[in-house]
Design a protein around this motif. Sequence first.
Motif, PDB file in Angstrom:
ATOM      1  N   TRP A  59      -3.105   7.573  -2.157  1.00 61.94           N
ATOM      2  CA  TRP A  59      -2.822   6.135  -2.300  1.00 61.94           C
ATOM      3  C   TRP A  59      -3.925   5.558  -3.222  1.00 61.94           C
ATOM      4  CZ3 TRP A  59      -3.580   4.553   3.526  1.00 61.94           C
ATOM      5  CH2 TRP A  59      -2.483   5.241   4.261  1.00 61.94           C
ATOM      6  N   ASN A  60      -4.024   4.269  -3.636  1.00 60.89           N
ATOM      7  CA  ASN A  60      -5.277   3.744  -4.254  1.00 60.89           C
ATOM      8  C   ASN A  60      -6.161   3.254  -3.384  1.00 60.89           C
ATOM      9  OD1 ASN A  60      -5.034   0.813  -3.817  1.00 60.89           O
ATOM     10  ND2 ASN A  60      -3.025   0.778  -4.788  1.00 60.89           N
ATOM     11  N   GLU A  63      -6.008   0.408  -0.953  1.00 62.75           N
ATOM     12  CA  GLU A  63      -5.300   0.626   0.125  1.00 62.75           C
ATOM     13  C   GLU A  63      -6.004   1.489   1.401  1.00 62.75           C
ATOM     14  OE1 GLU A  63      -0.836   0.824  -1.508  1.00 62.75           O
ATOM     15  OE2 GLU A  63      -2.025   2.570  -1.857  1.00 62.75           O
ATOM     16  N   ARG A  66      -8.524  -0.740   2.932  1.00 60.52           N
ATOM     17  CA  ARG A  66      -8.162  -1.513   4.166  1.00 60.52           C
ATOM     18  C   ARG A  66      -8.324  -1.120   5.454  1.00 60.52           C
ATOM     19  NH1 ARG A  66      -2.627  -4.666   2.466  1.00 60.52           N
ATOM     20  NH2 ARG A  66      -3.014  -5.685   4.318  1.00 60.52           N
ATOM     21  N   GLU A 249      -6.427  -5.176  11.370  1.00 61.75           N
ATOM     22  CA  GLU A 249      -7.026  -5.076  10.117  1.00 61.75           C
ATOM     23  C   GLU A 249      -8.172  -6.304  10.012  1.00 61.75           C
ATOM     24  OE1 GLU A 249      -6.170  -5.376   5.217  1.00 61.75           O
ATOM     25  OE2 GLU A 249      -4.657  -5.840   6.663  1.00 61.75           O
ATOM     26  N   ARG A 256      -6.544  -8.288   0.396  1.00 68.61           N
ATOM     27  CA  ARG A 256      -5.343  -7.969   0.996  1.00 68.61           C
ATOM     28  C   ARG A 256      -4.256  -8.989   0.503  1.00 68.61           C
ATOM     29  NH1 ARG A 256      -5.007 -11.697   5.208  1.00 68.61           N
ATOM     30  NH2 ARG A 256      -7.092 -11.864   6.216  1.00 68.61           N
ATOM     31  N   ASN A 274       3.299   4.301   3.267  1.00 60.05           N
ATOM     32  CA  ASN A 274       3.642   3.048   3.177  1.00 60.05           C
ATOM     33  C   ASN A 274       4.345   3.270   2.006  1.00 60.05           C
ATOM     34  OD1 ASN A 274       4.664   0.469   3.322  1.00 60.05           O
ATOM     35  ND2 ASN A 274       2.872  -0.547   2.818  1.00 60.05           N
TER      36      ASN A 274
END
Length: 308
Positions: A59-60, A63, A66, A249, A256, A274
């Motif tokens: 993922w980056n 992400e 979070r 979260e 976000r 996701n």
Amino acid sequence: MFEKTRLLFLYAVSPVHMGAGQAIGVIDNPIQRERHTDHPMIAGSGLKGALRHHLEGKWNKAEVARLFGPESNASDYAGCVSFGDAQLVAFPVRSLKRGFVWAVSPVTLARLKRLAVLAGCQIDWSVPQPDAEQALVADAGVLNQSRLVLEAFDFAAKESEALKTIAKWLADNALPTGPAHQHFRSKLGNDFVLLPEEAFSHFVRNATVVEPHVRIDDETGTADEGGLFYTENLPSESLLVSTVLASAERSPKDKRNGEPMSADEVMRILVAGNGKPGLDGALIQVGGDATTGRGQVVLRFAPETKEG
């Protein structure tokens, strides 16, 4: 507050060195062990770091942050996932019949059941109790003339339907899915033995993988005098279990898009991804000696109990 809990199994496909950081005995680099049982373990902090590192390659980083919290300025906000210590469930032991078996004890099974119930799994088995000096087996095919022979030890043993039920549950819920792992799911369902606590403790203390290493002198390219040291590893085929917890979260609006994720959504993304790979079925690296192929484990989230 954590609102969602899932059961996570870790299945070692190579030896694993999760270092204890200190040596007391003859082994220079021992593995982590629980204080009260001396069972091998993986600390939740180390597991969380390994999973974060793995996901940062998929993922980056925004992400990942979070879910796991910021990499720096940790006081800005907390992550919304937590990982418990990985506890030992089943330990591979060399056997006279069928190469090796998975050994468990009443304590490892009772702890597994406790975690599974807390995570909301459907458990329809009870932990059998072997008599002193006797082992229980899921399949009599591992016996040699009614004796279970492990390493240099042999045990009186008898077949147990209750243990076979547990072995099947683990084969269905703990090991990775797919044809690549079919042989091991089938083997786990049969080559599964319950040992008395004292016998099990002996094997987890003395049947780990201990490898000699030689430190190389940078200038000469040869062995450094006095550079011999020993490193302990949890053997491949070991099975451990942990719990994963999720909350809503906590990241601020500028980190976000839209509303914060609920605990259910956080867990779903962690497990299944996701649009990108999640952790279920992932091959990750934990612990040290990564460049020599150590620490490779496959993850499996136990299926959730369906309601209704």
